[in-house]
Structure formats: C-alpha cells, structure tokens
Design a protein around this motif. Structure first.
Motif, short mmCIF file in Angstrom:
data_model
loop_
_atom_site.label_atom_id
_atom_site.label_comp_id
_atom_site.label_asym_id
_atom_site.label_seq_id
_atom_site.Cartn_x
_atom_site.Cartn_y
_atom_site.Cartn_z
N ASN A 88 0.82 -1.21 0.00
CA ASN A 88 0.00 0.00 0.00
C ASN A 88 0.86 1.26 0.00
OD1 ASN A 88 -2.29 -1.57 0.01
ND2 ASN A 88 -2.68 -1.35 2.19
N ARG A 89 1.92 1.25 0.77
CA ARG A 89 2.79 2.44 0.83
C ARG A 89 3.58 2.62 -0.47
NH1 ARG A 89 4.26 4.29 6.64
NH2 ARG A 89 2.42 3.51 7.71
N ILE A 90 3.98 1.52 -1.08
CA ILE A 90 4.69 1.62 -2.36
C ILE A 90 3.76 2.16 -3.43
CG2 ILE A 90 5.75 0.26 -4.20
CD1 ILE A 90 6.91 -1.54 -1.95
N VAL A 91 2.52 1.68 -3.48
CA VAL A 91 1.55 2.17 -4.46
C VAL A 91 1.25 3.64 -4.21
CG1 VAL A 91 -0.86 1.95 -5.22
CG2 VAL A 91 0.55 -0.08 -4.95
N GLN A 92 1.12 4.04 -2.95
CA GLN A 92 0.86 5.44 -2.63
C GLN A 92 2.04 6.33 -3.03
OE1 GLN A 92 -2.02 6.79 -1.48
NE2 GLN A 92 -1.01 8.74 -1.88
N ALA A 93 3.26 5.86 -2.80
CA ALA A 93 4.43 6.63 -3.21
C ALA A 93 4.49 6.76 -4.73
CB ALA A 93 5.71 5.97 -2.69
N TYR A 94 4.18 5.67 -5.44
CA TYR A 94 4.16 5.71 -6.90
C TYR A 94 3.11 6.71 -7.40
CZ TYR A 94 3.44 4.24 -11.72
OH TYR A 94 3.31 4.24 -13.08
N THR A 95 1.93 6.67 -6.78
CA THR A 95 0.86 7.59 -7.15
C THR A 95 1.28 9.04 -6.90
OG1 THR A 95 -0.77 5.91 -6.62
CG2 THR A 95 -1.56 8.16 -6.79
N ASP A 96 1.91 9.29 -5.78
CA ASP A 96 2.38 10.64 -5.44
C ASP A 96 3.40 11.15 -6.47
OD1 ASP A 96 0.72 10.61 -3.26
OD2 ASP A 96 2.34 10.23 -1.81
N VAL A 97 4.32 10.27 -6.86
CA VAL A 97 5.33 10.65 -7.83
C VAL A 97 4.70 10.91 -9.20
CG1 VAL A 97 7.34 9.83 -9.13
CG2 VAL A 97 7.25 9.54 -6.65
N MET A 98 3.74 10.07 -9.58
CA MET A 98 3.10 10.24 -10.88
C MET A 98 2.24 11.52 -10.94
SD MET A 98 4.30 7.96 -12.75
CE MET A 98 3.28 8.19 -14.18
N ASN A 99 1.74 11.96 -9.80
CA ASN A 99 0.91 13.16 -9.77
C ASN A 99 1.73 14.45 -9.63
OD1 ASN A 99 -1.49 11.78 -10.10
ND2 ASN A 99 -1.76 11.47 -7.91
#
Length: 102
Positions: A88-99
């Motif tokens: 969950n934290r990796i997906v959230q970090a990926y989402t943050d970087v992509m945004n």
C-alpha cells in the motif's frame, strides 16, 4: 530519586567489546528489490507452513500441537499484514510521484 538514561542506548543491540555488528545475513547488499523478494518468499513460506499445520490438526495428527498451529497462523497473519502495508505504501508513493508536476 532521579535517574537519567540515554533512551537510544536501550534500542541498540548488545555488542561485546571487540566484535563488530554485521549486517543481517539474509540480505546481502542486494538492495530494495532483493529485500522485497525475500520478504515475499518468507511470507509465502509462513502461509504454506500455517496451511500445512492446519490440515494436520484437522486430520488429528498426534505429532502436531494446536499451540504450534495457532502460532504459525499468527506469524503468517503478521507477515501478510506487513506485506500488505508495504504494498500500500509503495503504491501510494508511486501515485504521489506520478501526480507531481514537472
């Protein structure tokens, strides 16, 4: 009575004088990817062992205790929850970087 201690000293592992603290023997300078692969493999092994012990208890195998089975189930659950939270934290970090706007 006033006692003062350094709170971080309690967190350090005991290290006899003259011996060096080595890195964990399970993860050698492989990096994040190798650590995650190993964590996933360990979680899978714990789940397999828990399932095996559950089957053995269900089949009334006298060599397998209920306590051992319950402990394996708890270990498996903790490992799974840790894996899930890491994902969950990796997906959230990926989402943050992509945004992020460049």
């Amino acid at each position: 009575m006033n006692v003062t201690t350094n709170s971080l000293d309690a967190l350090l592992p005991f290290n006899p004088v003259g011996k060096l603290v080595s890195k964990a023997s399970t993860v050698q300078d492989g990096g994040f990817l190798d650590a995650m692969k190993q964590a996933l493999a360990t979680t899978s092994q714990l789940q397999s062992e828990s399932g095996r012990l559950s089957r053995e208890v269900t089949l009334d195998n006298p060599t397998v205790s209920l306590e051992e089975t319950m402990l394996a189930g708890v270990k498996s659950n903790i490992a799974f929850q840790a894996t899930l939270q890491s994902r969950n934290r990796i997906v959230q970090a990926y989402t943050d970087v992509m945004n992020m706007q460049v």
